[in-house]
Design a protein around this motif. Structure first.
Motif, short mmCIF file in Angstrom:
data_model
loop_
_atom_site.label_atom_id
_atom_site.label_comp_id
_atom_site.label_asym_id
_atom_site.label_seq_id
_atom_site.Cartn_x
_atom_site.Cartn_y
_atom_site.Cartn_z
N VAL A 103 0.85 -1.19 0.00
CA VAL A 103 0.00 0.00 0.00
C VAL A 103 0.88 1.24 0.00
CG1 VAL A 103 -1.85 1.22 1.19
CG2 VAL A 103 -1.77 -1.27 1.26
N GLY A 104 0.80 2.03 -1.08
CA GLY A 104 1.56 3.26 -1.18
C GLY A 104 0.97 4.36 -0.32
N ASP A 105 1.68 5.47 -0.21
CA ASP A 105 1.24 6.57 0.65
C ASP A 105 -0.15 7.09 0.29
OD1 ASP A 105 3.56 6.50 2.11
OD2 ASP A 105 4.50 8.23 1.13
N TYR A 106 -0.48 7.10 -1.01
CA TYR A 106 -1.76 7.66 -1.45
C TYR A 106 -2.75 6.57 -1.89
CZ TYR A 106 0.69 12.12 -1.41
OH TYR A 106 1.41 13.23 -1.02
N GLU A 107 -2.51 5.38 -1.42
CA GLU A 107 -3.37 4.24 -1.80
C GLU A 107 -4.14 3.70 -0.61
OE1 GLU A 107 -0.87 2.28 -5.49
OE2 GLU A 107 -0.41 1.61 -3.46
N VAL A 108 -5.22 2.96 -0.93
CA VAL A 108 -5.92 2.20 0.09
C VAL A 108 -5.87 0.73 -0.30
CG1 VAL A 108 -7.49 4.14 0.49
CG2 VAL A 108 -8.26 2.21 -0.91
N LEU A 109 -5.87 -0.14 0.70
CA LEU A 109 -6.03 -1.57 0.47
C LEU A 109 -7.51 -1.87 0.55
CD1 LEU A 109 -4.66 -4.36 0.08
CD2 LEU A 109 -4.78 -4.61 2.58
N ALA A 110 -8.08 -2.33 -0.55
CA ALA A 110 -9.50 -2.63 -0.60
C ALA A 110 -9.74 -4.12 -0.49
CB ALA A 110 -10.11 -2.10 -1.89
N GLU A 111 -10.59 -4.50 0.43
CA GLU A 111 -11.08 -5.87 0.51
C GLU A 111 -12.23 -5.98 -0.49
OE1 GLU A 111 -12.14 -8.20 4.41
OE2 GLU A 111 -13.95 -7.19 3.67
#
Length: 332
Positions: free
Chosen positions: A24-32
């Motif tokens: 997960v990058g700084d400007y990303e979200v991990l989506a389930e």
């Protein structure tokens, strides 16, 4: 995590594989991911028919849109928090929604419409953004104009008809007898049975055509558009204008210019503009679409929901051309 992958281009079955969890990058979200949708684009990517436009590293997780829940946020994410219900279309360089998780930039997602299930929400991002960018951004469709939307009962068509009517346009569409009642219920003003009628014999002086089929259908579409009108296509050949705007480089621009020569000739003959489009990710536009859906102005149309393990059946059904509306993968 579990994911459906291809290991090489070609008409080969998707493989269920264990893949590392996304970083997960700084400007990303991990989506389930709870649900994803099947799109013709998935088959084109798998088969390698668009690798001149974008070539992926293998193994590749397929899938171009989804709905789900935020499981983790990057250090600089400000728009979302863990637990948010979201939906989105990842940018074309970062696809991979046929999986249990995806890491996606916060600019590419929006909060899921409150009145939709995860399955319904997953049907929206790619077709919704495609229709919005075609009708609003490219065609700049105006109230009172006339547009032909090809294949109105398909995934893109069902959304595009509703959006065009919302924009105040008169809408003609092509459909089989099986799809007639559906497109009529969505607001189509004129319905051409493509099995028994030729749309170019019935329609004339249209402001625009939204083509989802390409080939001969696209070429015949030039006959119904008035001088100064426009055609935008998802399935036609990319031309030199697209290559330049997408910064594909000199060689690819020359190759696409040669390949699309017939369409360029038709452009000049009929004095209209032809645009090939490749949909872009946009959380901002998804938020606009969410307003349309939550207010009841646009409703998703779903044909069938398949289990994650039945992805191959879902892909085959998509390629059959029989689906009315969207095909969904239920992942959890």
């Amino acid at each position: 995590m579990k994911a459906m992958i291809i290991e090489k281009y070609g008409k080969t079955p998707l493989l269920l594989a264990d893949r590392p969890m996304p970083t997960v990058g700084d400007y990303e979200v991990l989506a389930e991911i709870h649900a994803a949708s099947i799109n013709p684009l998935d088959s084109k990517i798998r088969d390698g028919t668009i690798k001149l436009l974008i070539k992926y590293k293998m193994p590749l997780i397929l899938g171009n849109d989804f709905s789900g829940v935020v499981a983790k946020v990057g250090a600089k994410v400000t728009s979302f928090k863990v637990g948010d219900e979201i939906y989105g279309r990842p940018r074309k360089s970062s696809i991979g929604t046929f999986a249990e998780y995806i890491s996606i930039h916060e600019n590419d997602i929006a909060l899921k419409p409150k009145n939709l299930s995860f399955e319904e929400a997953a049907s929206v991002p790619l077709v919704g953004l495609t229709a919005y960018q075609a009708l609003h951004d490219i065609l700049q469709l105006q109230k009172g104009q006339k547009i032909l939307i090809q294949a109105g009962a398909g995934g893109v068509g069902t959304f595009a008809i509703q959006l065009a009517k919302l924009m105040g346009a008169t809408v003609a569409t092509t459909a089989s007898e099986a799809g007639t009642n559906l497109v009529k219920s969505l607001g189509a003003d004129e319905i051409i049975n493509y099995r028994t009628e030729k749309f170019e014999d019935i329609l004339e002086n249209y402001d625009a055509v939204f083509d989802t089929l390409g080939g001969e259908i696209l070429e015949r579409s030039f006959k119904v558009v008035k001088n100064g009108g426009q055609i935008v296509s998802l399935s036609g050949l990319p031309n030199a204008r697209f290559a330049k705007e997408d910064s594909l480089g000199f060689l690819k621009t020359m190759l696409l210019s040669a390949a699309s020569y017939k369409l360029t000739k038709l452009e000049k003959k009929h004095r209209i503009q032809y645009t090939f489009m490749f949909v872009k990710a946009s959380g901002d536009q998804l938020r606009m679409i969410t307003k349309f859906i939550e207010s009841g102005k646009i409703q998703p149309v779903i044909d069938e929901v398949f289990s994650f393990n039945d992805v191959e059946k879902a892909m085959e059904y998509s390629e059959s051309g029989r689906a009315k509306g969207k095909i969904i993968l239920k992942i959890r």
